[in-house]
Design a protein around this motif. Sequence first.
Motif, PDB file in Angstrom:
ATOM      1  N   VAL A 158       2.546   9.039 -10.850  1.00 23.80           N
ATOM      2  CA  VAL A 158       2.805   9.389  -9.451  1.00 23.80           C
ATOM      3  C   VAL A 158       3.853  10.495  -9.371  1.00 23.80           C
ATOM      4  O   VAL A 158       3.731  11.436  -8.571  1.00 23.80           O
ATOM      5  N   ALA A 159       4.897  10.407 -10.211  1.00 22.92           N
ATOM      6  CA  ALA A 159       5.936  11.441 -10.226  1.00 22.92           C
ATOM      7  C   ALA A 159       5.354  12.792 -10.601  1.00 22.92           C
ATOM      8  O   ALA A 159       5.744  13.835 -10.053  1.00 22.92           O
ATOM      9  N   ASP A 160       4.401  12.794 -11.510  1.00 23.45           N
ATOM     10  CA  ASP A 160       3.753  14.036 -11.929  1.00 23.45           C
ATOM     11  C   ASP A 160       2.932  14.622 -10.788  1.00 23.45           C
ATOM     12  O   ASP A 160       3.012  15.816 -10.493  1.00 23.45           O
ATOM     13  N   VAL A 161       2.160  13.766 -10.093  1.00 20.86           N
ATOM     14  CA  VAL A 161       1.317  14.224  -8.988  1.00 20.86           C
ATOM     15  C   VAL A 161       2.170  14.771  -7.842  1.00 20.86           C
ATOM     16  O   VAL A 161       1.827  15.789  -7.219  1.00 20.86           O
ATOM     17  N   LEU A 179       4.168  -1.428 -20.391  1.00 22.11           N
ATOM     18  CA  LEU A 179       3.978   0.020 -20.453  1.00 22.11           C
ATOM     19  C   LEU A 179       3.148   0.527 -19.286  1.00 22.11           C
ATOM     20  O   LEU A 179       3.429   1.595 -18.733  1.00 22.11           O
ATOM     21  N   SER A 180       2.115  -0.217 -18.879  1.00 26.32           N
ATOM     22  CA  SER A 180       1.219   0.280 -17.832  1.00 26.32           C
ATOM     23  C   SER A 180       1.958   0.513 -16.517  1.00 26.32           C
ATOM     24  O   SER A 180       1.680   1.492 -15.811  1.00 26.32           O
ATOM     25  N   ALA A 181       2.891  -0.372 -16.156  1.00 24.80           N
ATOM     26  CA  ALA A 181       3.632  -0.210 -14.904  1.00 24.80           C
ATOM     27  C   ALA A 181       4.518   1.029 -14.948  1.00 24.80           C
ATOM     28  O   ALA A 181       4.611   1.787 -13.976  1.00 24.80           O
ATOM     29  N   VAL A 182       5.157   1.247 -16.087  1.00 29.61           N
ATOM     30  CA  VAL A 182       6.029   2.412 -16.243  1.00 29.61           C
ATOM     31  C   VAL A 182       5.204   3.695 -16.256  1.00 29.61           C
ATOM     32  O   VAL A 182       5.571   4.705 -15.639  1.00 29.61           O
ATOM     33  N   ALA A 183       4.057   3.649 -16.922  1.00 24.09           N
ATOM     34  CA  ALA A 183       3.190   4.829 -16.976  1.00 24.09           C
ATOM     35  C   ALA A 183       2.648   5.176 -15.598  1.00 24.09           C
ATOM     36  O   ALA A 183       2.490   6.360 -15.255  1.00 24.09           O
ATOM     37  N   ALA A 184       2.380   4.167 -14.782  1.00 25.82           N
ATOM     38  CA  ALA A 184       1.876   4.416 -13.429  1.00 25.82           C
ATOM     39  C   ALA A 184       2.903   5.171 -12.598  1.00 25.82           C
ATOM     40  O   ALA A 184       2.559   6.099 -11.853  1.00 25.82           O
ATOM     41  N   ILE A 242      12.899   6.501 -11.112  1.00 27.22           N
ATOM     42  CA  ILE A 242      13.711   5.332 -11.487  1.00 27.22           C
ATOM     43  C   ILE A 242      12.850   4.087 -11.319  1.00 27.22           C
ATOM     44  O   ILE A 242      12.251   3.875 -10.259  1.00 27.22           O
ATOM     45  N   PHE A 243      12.788   3.274 -12.344  1.00 27.73           N
ATOM     46  CA  PHE A 243      12.135   1.971 -12.267  1.00 27.73           C
ATOM     47  C   PHE A 243      13.250   0.933 -12.262  1.00 27.73           C
ATOM     48  O   PHE A 243      14.126   0.943 -13.130  1.00 27.73           O
ATOM     49  N   ASN A 279       0.827  -1.210   0.000  1.00 26.51           N
ATOM     50  CA  ASN A 279       0.000   0.000   0.000  1.00 26.51           C
ATOM     51  C   ASN A 279       0.862   1.262   0.000  1.00 26.51           C
ATOM     52  O   ASN A 279       0.636   2.194   0.794  1.00 26.51           O
ATOM     53  N   ASP A 280       1.884   1.256  -0.861  1.00 27.35           N
ATOM     54  CA  ASP A 280       2.832   2.372  -0.887  1.00 27.35           C
ATOM     55  C   ASP A 280       2.526   3.402  -1.958  1.00 27.35           C
ATOM     56  O   ASP A 280       3.317   4.312  -2.202  1.00 27.35           O
ATOM     57  N   GLY A 281       1.384   3.242  -2.640  1.00 23.45           N
ATOM     58  CA  GLY A 281       1.018   4.224  -3.657  1.00 23.45           C
ATOM     59  C   GLY A 281       1.876   4.181  -4.892  1.00 23.45           C
ATOM     60  O   GLY A 281       1.957   5.169  -5.633  1.00 23.45           O
ATOM     61  N   GLY A 282       2.526   3.064  -5.145  1.00 28.20           N
ATOM     62  CA  GLY A 282       3.335   2.940  -6.356  1.00 28.20           C
ATOM     63  C   GLY A 282       4.745   3.453  -6.222  1.00 28.20           C
ATOM     64  O   GLY A 282       5.462   3.542  -7.223  1.00 28.20           O
ATOM     65  N   VAL A 283       5.173   3.789  -4.998  1.00 26.99           N
ATOM     66  CA  VAL A 283       6.537   4.286  -4.778  1.00 26.99           C
ATOM     67  C   VAL A 283       7.169   3.470  -3.653  1.00 26.99           C
ATOM     68  O   VAL A 283       6.626   3.401  -2.550  1.00 26.99           O
ATOM     69  N   ASP A 284       8.306   2.859  -3.915  1.00 22.74           N
ATOM     70  CA  ASP A 284       8.985   2.056  -2.901  1.00 22.74           C
ATOM     71  C   ASP A 284      10.015   2.855  -2.120  1.00 22.74           C
ATOM     72  O   ASP A 284      10.214   2.636  -0.928  1.00 22.74           O
ATOM     73  N   ILE A 285      10.688   3.787  -2.806  1.00 25.90           N
ATOM     74  CA  ILE A 285      11.736   4.589  -2.171  1.00 25.90           C
ATOM     75  C   ILE A 285      11.630   6.023  -2.675  1.00 25.90           C
ATOM     76  O   ILE A 285      11.429   6.249  -3.876  1.00 25.90           O
TER      77      ILE A 285
END
Length: 404
Positions: free
Chosen positions: A228-231, A219-224, A238-239, A185-191
């Motif tokens: 988040v980076a935009d928000v 593509l969907s994972a990278v776009a997600a 970095i992926f 439940n990290d909102g798509g960001v690990d670090i």
Amino acid sequence: MKAGEADETGTPRPPSDGELDAVIANLQRSVQEWATRHELWFDCGFQSYAERVDGEPGITPVVTILHFDGDLGRALDGEFDGLDLEFHELLERHGFWYERNDAVSAHIYPADENPLLQPFLNQANWQWVCSLVQQDVADVYEELYSHFSKRPADLERLTWREYEILLFRIFQSQGFTCELGPGTNDGGVDIRILQRDPLGDILTLVQAKHYAPKNKIDLSAVAALHGVADVEAAQRSIFVTTSDYLPSARRFASRTKIPMTLATSGHVRDWCRDASDGIIRDKSKLIAPEAVSRLIQDLAAHDPRIVHANTGYSVIMNQFAIVLKETKYAALLMAIPARTISDDGYGQRGLEVPDIGPGCLERLTADTVFRAKRSVRNGEVSYWTGSNLFSPWNGAPAHFDLCD
């Protein structure tokens, strides 16, 4: 294909951990049957080196530790006619040998001619490296990075959480302020990485995916991640994955308005190499002499920063140290000398206390500053070096006995 059989390139396949475990289990079963037959198997058992010692493996790996309390130990000491030789021959038939470690245990090693010697050593080193993957070990450990810089394929053997923690430690080693996510439940960001800059702080978001090589990132994972980076108004993202990326994901990443790096195990290997090169191998350099001087002046008689360990197998010796620096899981200790306050007139038996004074500062060298694993059990702190267990000194003179 079985262990030792060659693949299509002619390279023998190394045995798996499961196959090595089966060899150890067979050895343990033979030892127990032998001891039971001689009515010696009472209060005995086996533990792995990682379980009992939790220390860095030596040049020859300990495949299992036989522990006992009673006649089995006496038999190994030769008190029962011929049983020690019989035990030695039993191990030799299996390709192993043993050495008494202390009064209640014996370490069992693979013989030099045992073809599994190197696989056992690899397994022991892997268990040690995994034990270092903690959220908070400061910059004390070098093996954590050097292992993966040499063997990036082993990244696949980590759990997904260990993988995230390793990346977190790598980025911290580069001098960045980092925040490790909760894992779920990290909102798509690990670090989250914050790089301080005179022109404005730079926020980098990291998403890690611990996938099998054939499970490539789409593509969907990278776009997600980009969303988040935009928000969050991040400046970079970095992926990182143990697999690879589909062409559509790479095309998308190359066109994002917020710069995105797609990293694989090859990148992590290079990051680990840089982190390993940045480790200060002389641990005494991690502490300023002025800080040690202030610490020594500040020490009280019952200060918990003074720690003590009993050493020796057939004799009793004392080792004292000062805790210079500690985190939740790790610590730097500096050995200090012991001062005899009474003895038997021959210097063989007596009482000692730590010799704390200005002369301790002269001991701030590479040879006397060492690392330890810090742990807390039932409210009691201890420090394990791999050979000695230190705990806060209680202030009472410590007994020594050098008579074997």
